[in-house]
Write a protein that holds these residues in place. Structure first.
Motif, PDB file in Angstrom:
ATOM      1  N   GLN A  63      41.212  35.535  48.580  1.00  0.00           N
ATOM      2  CA  GLN A  63      42.396  36.639  48.780  1.00  0.00           C
ATOM      3  C   GLN A  63      42.805  37.115  50.533  1.00  0.00           C
ATOM      4  N   ALA A 120      43.277  44.066  39.884  1.00  0.00           N
ATOM      5  CA  ALA A 120      44.752  44.033  40.502  1.00  0.00           C
ATOM      6  C   ALA A 120      44.185  42.671  41.467  1.00  0.00           C
ATOM      7  N   GLU A 121      43.534  41.808  41.970  1.00  0.00           N
ATOM      8  CA  GLU A 121      43.480  41.037  42.837  1.00  0.00           C
ATOM      9  C   GLU A 121      43.674  39.663  41.778  1.00  0.00           C
ATOM     10  N   GLU A 154      45.999  40.230  39.412  1.00  0.00           N
ATOM     11  CA  GLU A 154      47.593  40.009  38.571  1.00  0.00           C
ATOM     12  C   GLU A 154      48.230  39.916  39.892  1.00  0.00           C
ATOM     13  N   SER A 155      47.883  39.471  40.644  1.00  0.00           N
ATOM     14  CA  SER A 155      48.367  39.255  42.552  1.00  0.00           C
ATOM     15  C   SER A 155      48.398  38.214  42.507  1.00  0.00           C
ATOM     16  N   ALA A 215      51.797  35.515  42.771  1.00  0.00           N
ATOM     17  CA  ALA A 215      52.083  34.967  43.137  1.00  0.00           C
ATOM     18  C   ALA A 215      52.140  33.277  42.902  1.00  0.00           C
TER      19      ALA A 215
END
Ligand SMILES: C=C1C=NC(C(F)(F)F)=NC1=N
Length: 220
Positions: A95, A120-121, A123-124, A128
């Motif tokens: 991350q 959340a991590e 999905e992001s 990306a």
């Protein structure tokens, strides 16, 4: 590589560098692990005693050649430049590393793996352009000194329940005794460091893990 092929490749994913090999030659350790049936390899030369510069590149090149000979995907951790230089099949970033979208732009066609500790991590990272997610730590880990809190296979099951369908691999403290729970929770595979790289007999350790992961996937 299609998502289906990537899922199959993730089944037994050994992650290693010289600091993880208990003083043995990492090339010999990887050759043994490949004989034992690992399906994907990540070169992660990190932590106390990690090689730098020319020695790091030389080791990476030897491990890359081994994987090429066996037709096993070779992934480089963190270092996009090294991945490109070695002609790796992909790169794995955390991350805190360069955002996946930049990496995706620089490495067209390469597999991009991203670490994710929560929804959340996850999905992001997928938004990306991540091709797979490394989720952990599953159990207490001997390898990553700055690991986040242990989330167990339940953390991975929560991601599946929340609708994450992408290829997922669990990492952190996985061995032949607890790998089944990670796959039963919905992972496509298990990423393993010490249980193989520090094993007295890396080939036997990989073979035992290969049987454990194949058994669960076959039964699902
Ligand atoms: C920090 C990491 C998290 N996950 C993974 C893997 F499981 F291989 F995807 N590799 C890493 N280096």
């Amino acid at each position: 590589m299609s998502p289906g092929q990537l899922r199959a490749a993730l089944r037994l994913y050994v992650v290693l560098g010289s600091p993880n090999c208990a003083g043995r030659d990492p090339v010999q350790v990887l050759a043994a692990a490949l004989d034992g049936g690992v399906t994907m390899v990540q070169f992660r030369e990190k932590g106390p005693g990690a090689l730098q510069g020319a020695a790091r590149r030389a080791l990476g090149g030897e491990l890359r050649r081994l994987c090429d000979q066996r037709g096993v995907p070779f992934i480089v951790n963190d270092d996009v430049g090294l991945a490109l230089e070695l002609g790796a099949d992909g790169v794995h970033i955390g991350q805190e590393d360069e955002a996946a979208v930049q990496v995706r732009r620089r490495t067209s066609g390469l597999i991009v793996g991203v670490s994710a500790h929560n929804q959340a991590e996850a999905e992001s990272a997928l938004a990306a352009g991540a091709d797979y997610l490394g989720v952990g730590p599953m159990y207490a880990t001997r390898t990553k000194l700055d690991a986040r809190e242990v989330q167990g296979p339940a953390g991975l099951a929560r991601m599946r329940a929340a609708g994450i369908r992408a290829p997922l691999v669990g990492i952190g403290g996985i061995d032949a005794g607890n790998a089944a729970a990670v796959l039963a929770a919905g992972a496509d595979g298990a990423a393993v460091v010490s249980a193989i790289a520090a094993a007295r007999d890396p080939r036997a350790a990989a073979a035992e893990l290969s049987r454990a992961t194949a058994a669960v996937l076959g039964a699902l």
